[in-house]
Scaffold this active site. Structure first.
Site, PDB file in Angstrom:
ATOM      1  N   TYR A   5      46.261  15.754  18.960  1.00 37.72           N
ATOM      2  CA  TYR A   5      47.111  16.911  19.220  1.00 37.72           C
ATOM      3  C   TYR A   5      47.530  16.928  20.688  1.00 37.72           C
ATOM      4  O   TYR A   5      46.847  16.353  21.551  1.00 37.72           O
ATOM      5  CB  TYR A   5      46.367  18.212  18.933  1.00 37.72           C
ATOM      6  CG  TYR A   5      46.249  18.577  17.475  1.00 37.72           C
ATOM      7  CD1 TYR A   5      47.148  19.467  16.881  1.00 37.72           C
ATOM      8  CD2 TYR A   5      45.236  18.059  16.682  1.00 37.72           C
ATOM      9  CE1 TYR A   5      47.037  19.828  15.547  1.00 37.72           C
ATOM     10  CE2 TYR A   5      45.115  18.403  15.345  1.00 37.72           C
ATOM     11  CZ  TYR A   5      46.015  19.285  14.783  1.00 37.72           C
ATOM     12  OH  TYR A   5      45.901  19.628  13.463  1.00 37.72           O
ATOM     13  N   ASP A  15      47.922  25.609  11.382  1.00 38.92           N
ATOM     14  CA  ASP A  15      48.050  27.059  11.278  1.00 38.92           C
ATOM     15  C   ASP A  15      49.501  27.491  11.421  1.00 38.92           C
ATOM     16  O   ASP A  15      50.367  26.715  11.829  1.00 38.92           O
ATOM     17  CB  ASP A  15      47.219  27.739  12.372  1.00 38.92           C
ATOM     18  CG  ASP A  15      45.727  27.708  12.094  1.00 38.92           C
ATOM     19  OD1 ASP A  15      45.347  27.484  10.927  1.00 38.92           O
ATOM     20  OD2 ASP A  15      44.950  27.907  13.044  1.00 38.92           O
TER      21      ASP A  15
END
Length: 290
Positions: free
Chosen positions: A124, A63
């Protein structure tokens, strides 16, 4: 859907990193908005003097504002273009790309490789500090400030209840036709020597906003606003809870993407495209980002 490369083309794996601060996410967008995909595709077209743009396929679409240290993509280039430019491609891309995006490796991919569908996990990291003085100015673009003391043990207790294969609909922004079933392989917190708390989050794939929603829920546990079993109860309810906040993107970095051995790539591609279901439950197809 076949992963066969078009005759006369070579599939090239790209390993890359970027600072997401000034990008409107990974995916190319209309209207001239700056994206990582758009920037790299334009640079490849320019340095190879190609008349057309060759589209990138990425392991995980990030994003706006999210960073990547270990992102992976692939691009199919005409064999002649690859033969002419492969030895000089990295240096030429370094001279063309902006300083907030780098391609570190460009190599011919093994047969059956697909940057997205061959991946077996994505890892992540989310970084946050509860220092009452705020964030180190040199880290401000990569660390979130949480203005409450955080209990590391409580956050790890909450994290353990979320591991495994579940429908993560309560922690995902729904997209038409996309599944929210994921296998969360690792979720843990540690406090670094500099005081920054770092969450490691690894799964076979992620749906939209999943990591940042999970982090938001665990921060509520860490600062004492919710008990350790609350994130698990939200997961079991299967619906978005207004108390779960999607934390800001700048603390999130895609650190690494994992792939199987070369001989298992084709089988993994088929498996990743299968419609996923839970026993006696929901199903779906597609992918997302964080």
């Amino acid at each position: 859907m076949s992963d066969d490369v078009e005759p006369g083309f070579v599939r090239v794996r790209l390993d890359l990193s970027y600072d997401g601060k000034d990008f409107s996410g990974w995916a190319r967008q209309p209207g001239g908005r700056r994206t990582v995909q758009g920037e790299i595709e334009d640079a490849i077209r320019t340095v190879t003097r190609s008349p057309r743009t060759y589209e990138l396929t990425v392991a995980g679409r990030t994003d706006a504002g999210v960073h990547a240290r270990g992102q992976v993509a692939h691009v199919d280039l005409p064999a002649g273009v690859w033969a002419e430019h492969q030895d000089k491609l990295l240096r030429r891309l370094a001279g063309r790309l902006s300083h907030d995006v780098r391609v570190w490796r460009a190599a011919e991919a093994p047969a059956g490789f697909n940057a997205r569908f061959s991946a077996i996990w994505r890892r992540y990291a989310y970084r946050v500090t509860d220092d009452p003085g705020g964030v180190d100015p040199l880290l401000r673009g990569h660390v979130l400030w949480h203005d409450w003391p955080l209990d590391l043990d409580a956050m790890n207790e909450a994290a353990e209840r979320l591991l495994g294969e579940h429908d993560f609909a309560a922690y995902c922004k729904r997209r038409e036709g996309a599944t929210t079933i994921r296998t969360l392989q690792e979720l843990r917190w540690e406090r670094r020597p500099d005081g920054v708390l770092e969450a490691t989050v690894r799964a076979d794939a992620f749906c939209h906003n999943m990591v940042r929603s999970l982090v938001g829920a665990m921060l509520f546990v860490g600062d004492g606003h919710r008990p350790a079993d609350w994130p698990g109860k939200v997961l079991a309810a299967g619906v978005r809870d207004s108390a779960v906040h999607v934390v800001r993107p700048h603390g999130l970095t895609l650190e690494e993407v994992g792939y199987p051995a070369d001989e298992l790539l084709a089988a993994r591609n088929l498996e990743a495209r299968n419609r996923r279901t839970l026993p006696g439950g929901s199903a779906g197809g597609g992918g997302g980002c964080c």
